[in-house]
Design an enzyme around this catalytic site. Structure first.
Site, mmCIF file in Angstrom:
data_model
loop_
_atom_site.group_PDB
_atom_site.id
_atom_site.type_symbol
_atom_site.label_atom_id
_atom_site.label_comp_id
_atom_site.label_asym_id
_atom_site.label_seq_id
_atom_site.Cartn_x
_atom_site.Cartn_y
_atom_site.Cartn_z
ATOM 1 N N ASP A 185 0.741 -1.150 0.010
ATOM 2 C CA ASP A 185 -0.204 0.294 0.058
ATOM 3 C C ASP A 185 0.936 1.098 -0.119
ATOM 4 O O ASP A 185 1.334 1.588 0.783
ATOM 5 C CB ASP A 185 -0.558 0.076 1.381
ATOM 6 C CG ASP A 185 -1.875 1.318 1.123
ATOM 7 O OD1 ASP A 185 -1.835 2.228 0.420
ATOM 8 O OD2 ASP A 185 -2.125 1.399 2.728
ATOM 9 N N ASP A 227 -3.600 2.589 -5.186
ATOM 10 C CA ASP A 227 -2.358 2.474 -4.593
ATOM 11 C C ASP A 227 -2.560 1.033 -4.075
ATOM 12 O O ASP A 227 -1.480 0.816 -2.436
ATOM 13 C CB ASP A 227 -2.407 3.971 -3.374
ATOM 14 C CG ASP A 227 -3.266 3.865 -2.785
ATOM 15 O OD1 ASP A 227 -3.945 3.768 -2.567
ATOM 16 O OD2 ASP A 227 -2.355 4.423 -1.210
ATOM 17 N N GLU A 228 -2.870 0.297 -3.558
ATOM 18 C CA GLU A 228 -3.162 -1.273 -3.189
ATOM 19 C C GLU A 228 -2.968 -2.458 -4.318
ATOM 20 O O GLU A 228 -3.353 -2.205 -5.068
ATOM 21 C CB GLU A 228 -4.018 -1.380 -2.522
ATOM 22 C CG GLU A 228 -3.878 -0.357 -1.516
ATOM 23 C CD GLU A 228 -5.145 -0.174 -0.722
ATOM 24 O OE1 GLU A 228 -5.492 -1.740 0.092
ATOM 25 O OE2 GLU A 228 -6.102 0.909 0.414
#
Ligand SMILES: [Mg+2]
Length: 417
Positions: free
Chosen positions: A13, A113-114
């Site tokens: 993350d 973003d993960e």
């Protein structure tokens, strides 16, 4: 069900993704408290909007994501508001995925973003080395202002919870032999799927701490959840190997990287129509209606993207009409010779297909019902006689041209775009 005795999954993350990408790209913003806002407005005009992301410097003042601008200014009078740059975020995402893929194959992209990866023998033996290599590569090839946190555990859910433990820029490894110790010290809200309303339901059943959750029974959690996800969660926190938890869908989209001969606006437009037809068909199959439509174009220098609201529609007529509207805006915004490299369309703000009420303000119920009947008929014919025996407008192989991009879902911050 299998219970792995080694770590098997990695969860990564990025830390404050939107703000750190802005600080990496714009040196003048580094080290400063910045708040990313959805529109290009300043001064009092910004008061009606919200901070969609903030830098770690802003966080130390108490600024939080999704905070109204006046509240954020009250926490941090020095806060610098910067309008978001969706295309910069998208390009940063693509670049970062490339770098991570050089160290370990990405198994699933969970949001902008993960992401998660499966671990192999060498990684399992030396997990800190792997995490260190990923971080070093990003710092060297993309930039040191973009950092990530990494968790590794027996399954994806535990890896995700572990990932939060040493944020920012942390590495947390939960080997099965050391469980459940480190999990039991975490708040229940760290478990994906336990939001505030689920916490109330758990509390009503006498479960208010992680040890109580751990000591509960799978059938009990199933009853509290009202579906199988509660039971799945029990097995996941107990370290069993589970396939991905079914998550709530937030969009249906298709993207294409256009081959050179299609990189003009009219071909991109034609391609978007076909991509959207496919996305709409998948959306109906999934049992949803859309409340918004987005169109993105990546151009040679920058990008263009706009969204519009839809009145909970599922029919191709309304959806394609909305796409035409977005293209009219694109054509007036962009030079006619613009080159489009990537075209993306997405239907978002999903609601249950059976739930639409006629929109009284639009007074479109009769027309909508008629369009929906036609759309259902076309879907039925295509299902019975082959994929595209009936289409609205000509169908060409443009929709299959170029490289495919899979967005698993639009990240929550994008809901504000
Ligand atoms: Mg993040």
């Amino acid at each position: 069900m299998r219970r792995p005795d080694t770590i098997e999954k990695l969860y990564l993350d990025f830390d404050g993704f939107f703000a750190s990408v802005m600080q990496q790209a714009i040196p003048a913003l580094r080290g400063l408290p910045i708040g990313v806002i959805p529109f290009d407005v300043q001064g009092r005009q910004a008061d009606s909007t919200v901070i969609i992301a903030c830098s770690k410097e802003a966080k130390t003042f108490g600024v939080k994501n999704v905070m109204p601008v006046p509240d954020a200014r009250a926490c941090c009078p020095e806060l610098i508001l910067v309008p978001q740059q969706p295309d910069l975020f998208r390009r940063a995402n693509a670049t970062l995925l490339n770098e991570i893929n050089c160290e370990i194959p990405i198994e699933a992209i969970k949001s902008i973003d993960e992401m998660t990866c499966g671990l192999d023998g060498g990684d399992i033996a030396a997990p800190h080395d792997l995490a260190g290599r990923i971080k070093a590569r990003i710092a060297k090839n993309v930039g040191p202002y973009i950092t990530c946190s990494i968790g590794m555990a027996a399954n994806r859910l535990l890896a995700k919870i572990a990932c939060k433990v040493n944020k920012p820029n942390g590495i947390t490894i939960w080997k099965p032999a050391s469980m459940p110790g480190p999990l039991l010290t975490r708040p229940m809200s760290d478990v994906p799927g336990i939001g505030s309303s689920m916490q109330h339901r758990l509390a009503a059943a006498g479960i208010t701490t992680m040890p109580q959750l751990w000591d509960s029974q799978p059938k009990h959690l199933r009853a509290i959840w009202g579906n199988v996800n509660g039971e799945r969660m029990w097995y996941a926190i107990h370290g069993y190997a589970l396939h991905a938890m079914p998550t709530e869908r937030s969009m249906f989209g298709h993207s294409r990287v256009l081959p050179p001969e299609l990189r003009n606006l009219s071909k991109a437009r034609e391609c978007s129509r076909l991509l959207l037809t496919k996305a709409a068909r998948r959306m109906r199959r999934g049992g949803f209606r859309a409340n918004s439509l987005s169109l993105w174009l990546s151009l040679s220098e920058d990008g263009w993207g706009k969204s519009c609201d839809l009145p909970a529609v599922m029919d191709d007529m309304a959806i394609q009409r909305a796409l035409d509207g977005l293209w009219r805006r694109a054509m007036s915004d962009l030079p006619s010779k613009s080159k489009a490299y990537v075209v993306s369309t997405a239907l978002g703000g999903l609601s249950d297909i059976s739930m639409r009420q006629g929109d009284l303000l639009l007074d479109d119920d009769r027309e909508r019902r008629r369009s929906e009947r036609i759309t259902n008929t076309i879907d039925g014919l295509n299902a019975k006689f082959g994929k595209r025996v009936v289409t609205i407008g000509p169908w060409s192989d443009l929709a299959l041209a170029g490289g495919k991009i899979a967005y698993n879902r639009i990240p929550s911050a994008e809901d504000f775009w």
